[in-house]
Design a protein around this motif. Structure first.
Motif, mmCIF file in Angstrom:
data_model
loop_
_atom_site.group_PDB
_atom_site.id
_atom_site.type_symbol
_atom_site.label_atom_id
_atom_site.label_comp_id
_atom_site.label_asym_id
_atom_site.label_seq_id
_atom_site.Cartn_x
_atom_site.Cartn_y
_atom_site.Cartn_z
ATOM 1 N N LEU A 1 0.833 -1.202 0.000
ATOM 2 C CA LEU A 1 0.000 0.000 0.000
ATOM 3 C C LEU A 1 0.873 1.260 0.000
ATOM 4 C CD1 LEU A 1 -3.047 0.571 0.116
ATOM 5 C CD2 LEU A 1 -2.819 0.793 2.591
ATOM 6 N N PHE A 2 1.922 1.276 0.832
ATOM 7 C CA PHE A 2 2.829 2.425 0.878
ATOM 8 C C PHE A 2 3.548 2.611 -0.460
ATOM 9 C CE2 PHE A 2 2.748 2.297 5.627
ATOM 10 C CZ PHE A 2 2.376 3.627 5.806
ATOM 11 N N SER A 3 3.946 1.473 -1.038
ATOM 12 C CA SER A 3 4.633 1.535 -2.327
ATOM 13 C C SER A 3 3.711 2.120 -3.391
ATOM 14 C CB SER A 3 5.072 0.125 -2.711
ATOM 15 O OG SER A 3 5.606 0.104 -3.995
ATOM 16 N N GLU A 4 2.476 1.681 -3.379
ATOM 17 C CA GLU A 4 1.479 2.185 -4.336
ATOM 18 C C GLU A 4 1.226 3.677 -4.100
ATOM 19 O OE1 GLU A 4 -2.935 0.804 -5.928
ATOM 20 O OE2 GLU A 4 -1.909 -0.376 -4.386
ATOM 21 N N ALA A 5 1.123 4.063 -2.817
ATOM 22 C CA ALA A 5 0.897 5.472 -2.481
ATOM 23 C C ALA A 5 2.059 6.328 -2.982
ATOM 24 C CB ALA A 5 0.724 5.630 -0.976
ATOM 25 N N HIS B 1 4.047 5.662 -5.491
ATOM 26 C CA HIS B 1 3.944 5.692 -6.959
ATOM 27 C C HIS B 1 2.946 6.777 -7.399
ATOM 28 C CE1 HIS B 1 3.545 4.233 -11.070
ATOM 29 N NE2 HIS B 1 2.242 4.113 -10.889
ATOM 30 N N TYR B 2 1.760 6.787 -6.771
ATOM 31 C CA TYR B 2 0.758 7.773 -7.155
ATOM 32 C C TYR B 2 1.163 9.190 -6.728
ATOM 33 C CZ TYR B 2 -2.356 4.188 -8.869
ATOM 34 O OH TYR B 2 -2.901 3.176 -9.608
ATOM 35 N N HIS B 3 1.884 9.301 -5.634
ATOM 36 C CA HIS B 3 2.394 10.607 -5.212
ATOM 37 C C HIS B 3 3.363 11.162 -6.263
ATOM 38 C CE1 HIS B 3 3.930 13.811 -2.676
ATOM 39 N NE2 HIS B 3 5.154 13.389 -2.938
ATOM 40 N N ASN B 4 4.255 10.283 -6.751
ATOM 41 C CA ASN B 4 5.199 10.695 -7.808
ATOM 42 C C ASN B 4 4.449 11.138 -9.062
ATOM 43 O OD1 ASN B 4 7.435 10.232 -6.232
ATOM 44 N ND2 ASN B 4 7.774 8.153 -7.000
ATOM 45 N N LYS B 5 3.393 10.400 -9.416
ATOM 46 C CA LYS B 5 2.586 10.777 -10.584
ATOM 47 C C LYS B 5 1.990 12.170 -10.390
ATOM 48 C CE LYS B 5 0.967 6.824 -13.125
ATOM 49 N NZ LYS B 5 -0.203 6.189 -13.698
#
Length: 115
Positions: A80-84, A86-90
């Motif tokens: 979940l943190f990794s996904e968050a 990723h979306y933060h970088n986007k």
């Protein structure tokens, strides 16, 4: 039923049986019990020990299962943190692009080109 002589077919059977010696029966019973009892007691204690070991094993398994569940939930949280991230970088990239586009449109407006 009653036979032709008027007597029961079971008549006389009781008299045919030898007299039962109570003491002999008691001694035979004691002998039988003394023969099988030690083995049965050993079996009983072995079964009790086995049951106790199974209880310990079950408790240990339950603890291990709980650890695995905890690990899985940690892995889920990490994902979940990794996904968050990723979306933060986007989002950061989108914001940077929007700022760059805003800058370009501002320069074009200053140059006198209406958009």
């Amino acid at each position: 039923g009653v036979g032709p002589q008027g007597s029961s077919p079971d008549e006389g059977v009781v008299e045919d049986l030898p007299l039962i010696d109570e003491k002999a029966v008691e001694q035979l019973t004691e002998g039988l019990i003394s023969h099988y009892l030690p083995d049965l007691q050993r079996s009983k204690s072995a079964l009790q020990e086995l049951t106790q070991n199974q209880v310990v094993l079950l408790e240990t398994l339950e603890q291990e299962i709980a650890k695995f569940k905890e690990c899985n939930s940690i892995l889920d949280i990490n994902a979940l943190f990794s996904e968050a991230k990723h979306y933060h970088n986007k989002l950061v990239n989108i914001r940077n692009e929007m700022m760059m586009l805003h800058e370009k449109t501002s320069k074009l407006k200053v140059s006198g080109i209406n958009i």
